[in-house]
Write a protein that holds these residues in place. Structure first.
Motif, PDB file in Angstrom:
ATOM      1  N   VAL A   8       0.763  -1.135  -0.014  1.00  0.00           N
ATOM      2  CA  VAL A   8       0.043  -0.009  -0.069  1.00  0.00           C
ATOM      3  C   VAL A   8       0.939   1.132  -0.190  1.00  0.00           C
ATOM      4  O   VAL A   8       1.400   1.683   1.020  1.00  0.00           O
ATOM      5  CB  VAL A   8      -1.035  -0.023   1.163  1.00  0.00           C
ATOM      6  CG1 VAL A   8      -1.988   1.255   1.122  1.00  0.00           C
ATOM      7  CG2 VAL A   8      -1.712  -1.420   1.256  1.00  0.00           C
ATOM      8  N   ASP A  10       1.273   5.194  -2.330  1.00  0.00           N
ATOM      9  CA  ASP A  10       0.922   5.876  -3.588  1.00  0.00           C
ATOM     10  C   ASP A  10       2.089   6.139  -4.417  1.00  0.00           C
ATOM     11  O   ASP A  10       1.699   6.777  -5.454  1.00  0.00           O
ATOM     12  CB  ASP A  10       0.129   7.132  -2.899  1.00  0.00           C
ATOM     13  CG  ASP A  10       1.108   8.200  -2.066  1.00  0.00           C
ATOM     14  OD1 ASP A  10       2.069   7.662  -1.610  1.00  0.00           O
ATOM     15  OD2 ASP A  10       0.985   9.311  -2.173  1.00  0.00           O
ATOM     16  N   ARG A  31      -1.853  -4.648  -4.820  1.00  0.00           N
ATOM     17  CA  ARG A  31      -1.545  -3.172  -4.441  1.00  0.00           C
ATOM     18  C   ARG A  31      -2.615  -2.289  -4.302  1.00  0.00           C
ATOM     19  O   ARG A  31      -3.689  -2.488  -4.591  1.00  0.00           O
ATOM     20  CB  ARG A  31      -0.883  -2.579  -5.606  1.00  0.00           C
ATOM     21  CG  ARG A  31       0.653  -3.404  -5.873  1.00  0.00           C
ATOM     22  CD  ARG A  31       1.072  -2.811  -7.147  1.00  0.00           C
ATOM     23  NE  ARG A  31       1.101  -1.442  -7.473  1.00  0.00           N
ATOM     24  CZ  ARG A  31       1.740  -0.721  -8.280  1.00  0.00           C
ATOM     25  NH1 ARG A  31       1.957  -1.308  -9.568  1.00  0.00           N
ATOM     26  NH2 ARG A  31       1.640   0.515  -8.438  1.00  0.00           N
ATOM     27  N   GLY A  32      -2.519  -1.168  -3.305  1.00  0.00           N
ATOM     28  CA  GLY A  32      -3.337  -0.176  -2.925  1.00  0.00           C
ATOM     29  C   GLY A  32      -2.670   0.909  -3.090  1.00  0.00           C
ATOM     30  O   GLY A  32      -1.407   1.045  -2.857  1.00  0.00           O
ATOM     31  N   ASN A  34      -3.799   4.113  -1.298  1.00  0.00           N
ATOM     32  CA  ASN A  34      -4.276   4.897  -0.203  1.00  0.00           C
ATOM     33  C   ASN A  34      -4.586   3.943   0.612  1.00  0.00           C
ATOM     34  O   ASN A  34      -5.151   2.756   0.952  1.00  0.00           O
ATOM     35  CB  ASN A  34      -5.040   5.973  -0.527  1.00  0.00           C
ATOM     36  CG  ASN A  34      -6.612   5.372  -1.143  1.00  0.00           C
ATOM     37  OD1 ASN A  34      -7.200   4.587  -0.200  1.00  0.00           O
ATOM     38  ND2 ASN A  34      -6.949   5.775  -2.512  1.00  0.00           N
ATOM     39  N   GLY A  38      -6.106   0.071   1.036  1.00  0.00           N
ATOM     40  CA  GLY A  38      -5.404  -0.768   1.982  1.00  0.00           C
ATOM     41  C   GLY A  38      -6.403  -1.473   2.932  1.00  0.00           C
ATOM     42  O   GLY A  38      -6.212  -2.684   3.173  1.00  0.00           O
ATOM     43  N   LEU A  52       3.254  -0.909   4.447  1.00  0.00           N
ATOM     44  CA  LEU A  52       2.409   0.265   4.371  1.00  0.00           C
ATOM     45  C   LEU A  52       2.945   1.426   4.405  1.00  0.00           C
ATOM     46  O   LEU A  52       3.618   1.727   5.486  1.00  0.00           O
ATOM     47  CB  LEU A  52       1.507   0.064   5.623  1.00  0.00           C
ATOM     48  CG  LEU A  52       0.376   1.135   5.915  1.00  0.00           C
ATOM     49  CD1 LEU A  52      -0.837   1.097   4.781  1.00  0.00           C
ATOM     50  CD2 LEU A  52      -0.291   0.651   7.359  1.00  0.00           C
TER      51      LEU A  52
END
Length: 126
Positions: A8, A10, A31-32, A34, A38, A52
């Protein structure tokens, strides 16, 4: 060995690099971008480890970690915070939120992948 890792962050370049390296050693990776993503991906994907970032749009990594830790329905993942913040107060704040480990940027991606592999192995035998 297969483990599940959620990245996670940006920063597309860093997230892409970590995702590629983790997949090369047979991890399942999601994948995240933001904190909101997440949290939702944690619920859906049930990762063993979350990498993170702290500073992200919409919801910070700290806020996401607190929300994940508060969700008793989840099998709790090992959370590694990746951050450019490196002051003692920052590390303490992350620990208070429920972060298991704190790694400052920049870091060696290969060493991080090896560390994630060790965490997954230990969790599998526990």
């Amino acid at each position: 060995m297969t483990g599940r890792v959620l990245v996670v962050d940006d920063d597309d370049d860093l997230a892409g690099l970590l995702t590629t390296r983790l997949r090369k050693v047979d991890f399942e990776v999601e994948r995240g971008v933001n904190g909101n993503a997440g949290v939702e991906l944690t619920r859906a994907f049930q990762p063993d480890v979350i990498l993170l970032d702290w500073m992200m749009p919409i919801k910070s990594g700290i806020e996401a970690c607190e929300e994940i830790r508060a969700d008793s329905r989840l099998t709790q993942p090992h959370i590694i915070m990746l951050s450019a913040k490196n002051g003692p107060d920052d590390v303490a704040r992350a620990r208070d939120a429920g972060v298991d480990e704190y790694i400052t940027k920049p870091f060696a991606p290969i060493a991080l992948v090896d560390h994630v592999r060790l965490i997954v192995e230990v969790r599998a035998t526990s």
